[in-house]
Scaffold this active site. Structure first.
Site, mmCIF file in Angstrom:
data_model
loop_
_atom_site.group_PDB
_atom_site.id
_atom_site.type_symbol
_atom_site.label_atom_id
_atom_site.label_comp_id
_atom_site.label_asym_id
_atom_site.label_seq_id
_atom_site.Cartn_x
_atom_site.Cartn_y
_atom_site.Cartn_z
ATOM 1 N N HIS A 48 1.070 -0.709 0.275
ATOM 2 C CA HIS A 48 0.130 -0.096 0.225
ATOM 3 C C HIS A 48 0.606 1.179 0.273
ATOM 4 C CE1 HIS A 48 0.614 -0.568 4.441
ATOM 5 N NE2 HIS A 48 -0.172 1.148 4.584
ATOM 6 N N HIS A 78 1.915 4.076 1.553
ATOM 7 C CA HIS A 78 1.814 4.306 2.690
ATOM 8 C C HIS A 78 3.393 4.924 2.882
ATOM 9 C CE1 HIS A 78 -1.873 4.391 5.919
ATOM 10 N NE2 HIS A 78 -1.851 5.174 4.749
ATOM 11 N N ASP A 87 5.793 5.023 5.198
ATOM 12 C CA ASP A 87 7.105 4.030 5.756
ATOM 13 C C ASP A 87 6.361 2.537 5.169
ATOM 14 O OD1 ASP A 87 3.707 3.271 6.409
ATOM 15 O OD2 ASP A 87 4.374 2.019 8.284
ATOM 16 N N HIS A 88 6.002 2.710 3.722
ATOM 17 C CA HIS A 88 6.469 1.490 3.317
ATOM 18 C C HIS A 88 6.631 1.470 1.442
ATOM 19 C CE1 HIS A 88 3.510 -0.982 6.155
ATOM 20 N NE2 HIS A 88 2.772 0.156 5.982
ATOM 21 N N HIS A 137 -7.506 -0.610 5.646
ATOM 22 C CA HIS A 137 -6.426 0.777 5.782
ATOM 23 C C HIS A 137 -6.070 2.086 4.837
ATOM 24 C CE1 HIS A 137 -2.616 1.670 8.012
ATOM 25 N NE2 HIS A 137 -2.120 1.321 7.271
ATOM 26 N N ASP A 155 0.109 -3.622 5.864
ATOM 27 C CA ASP A 155 -1.086 -3.034 7.199
ATOM 28 C C ASP A 155 -2.167 -3.080 7.682
ATOM 29 O OD1 ASP A 155 1.575 -1.895 8.123
ATOM 30 O OD2 ASP A 155 0.907 0.134 7.912
ATOM 31 N N HIS A 167 4.427 -4.565 10.356
ATOM 32 C CA HIS A 167 4.800 -3.457 12.320
ATOM 33 C C HIS A 167 4.905 -4.382 13.038
ATOM 34 C CE1 HIS A 167 4.694 0.358 10.904
ATOM 35 N NE2 HIS A 167 3.437 -0.211 10.050
HETATM 36 FE FE FE Z 1 2.621 0.775 7.813
HETATM 37 ZN ZN ZN Z 2 -0.298 1.402 6.521
#
Ligand code: FE
Ligand code: ZN
Length: 256
Positions: A57, A59, A61-62, A115, A134, A172
């Protein structure tokens, strides 16, 4: 039968990076790209060379490490079709029902929106493993940022129906706080009680609680258990639909 080698490593504040490697063809994929430096360190340690990034996805942090990794390796970037405009350097766009060939493995794509609305998961049936980003966490699930609770439940229901012996890698290390919440939702669940102790012990030693399996989550993760009679009576929702019970559990976790 081909064997999939997997290397998981912590990065950023609480993310996991994962490399998968097919010995037969030499193909190596990073599952998401949370942080280029951490992915490169793991590549150096394993001696594998990056050929793919499989994005779950959009985001940051990915996806934050994609540009640097693609720039240096020329790897193929694969990700969700409906979030393609938010995934830098995307080459292959996938949606529910698609299959993608990684080395000698076939990855089946599941739409697990909620999400983020376009979130996808990669299931490699032959390797008995799924990479869920996530969408699902150990004893938890992702916050419903873009989709609806109903959509998220449909996604979790899909994951819940993977073979129980499927190993699950997620984005995570949230397991300890998930465990503390889960036990408030289903305090009498003995498998959960035992797991909470196990998780505390692992985290005290600084060890990861990931990967997990579908079987373990089915037994202990309240977000996959809205049909549990104990959960329903505790919430006073005996007659509700599964997705409504799920939505209430998610609401309580968000407020915790
Ligand atoms: Fe994440
Ligand atoms: Zn995420």
């Amino acid at each position: 039968m081909a064997k999939l080698e997997i290397r998981q490593f912590p990065c950023l504040s609480d993310n996991y990076g994962v490399l998968i490697h097919d010995k037969e063809t030499g193909a190596t994929a990073s599952i998401d790209a949370p942080e280029a430096s951490a992915v490169k360190a793991a590549l150096a340690e394993t001696g594998w060379s990056l050929s793919h990034i499989l994005v779950t996805h959009h985001h940051i942090d990915h996806t934050g490490g994609i540009e640097e990794l693609k720039g240096e390796t020329g790897c193929e970037v694969v990700g969700p079709k409906s979030e393609a405009d938010k995934v830098p350097g995307i080459d292959v766009k996938l949606a529910e029902g698609d299959t993608y060939t990684f080395g000698s493995f076939e990855a089946r794509v599941l739409d697990v929106g909620g999400h983020t609305t376009g979130h996808i998961a990669y299931h490699l049936p032959e390797a008995k493993v799924a990479f869920v980003g996530d969408a699902l966490f150990a004893l938890g699930c992702g916050r419903v940022f873009e989709g609806t609770a109903e959509m998220m439940w449909a996604s979790l229901d899909k994951l819940r129906n993977l073979p129980p012996d499927t190993t699950i890698y997620c984005g995570h290390e949230y397991t300890l706080s998930n465990a503390e919440f889960a036990i408030t939702i289903e305090p009498e669940n003995q498998a959960l009680q035992a797991r909470v102790e196990e998780i505390k012990a692992l985290r005290e030693k600084g060890e990861p609680t990931i990967p997990t399996t579908i079987a373990r989550e089915l037994e202990t993760n309240p977000f996959l258990r809205p049909s549990s009679g104990d959960i329903r009576s505790r919430l006073g929702m005996e007659q509700a639909e599964d997705w409504q019970v799920f939505a209430e559990i998610r609401r309580r976790k968000d407020a915790a």
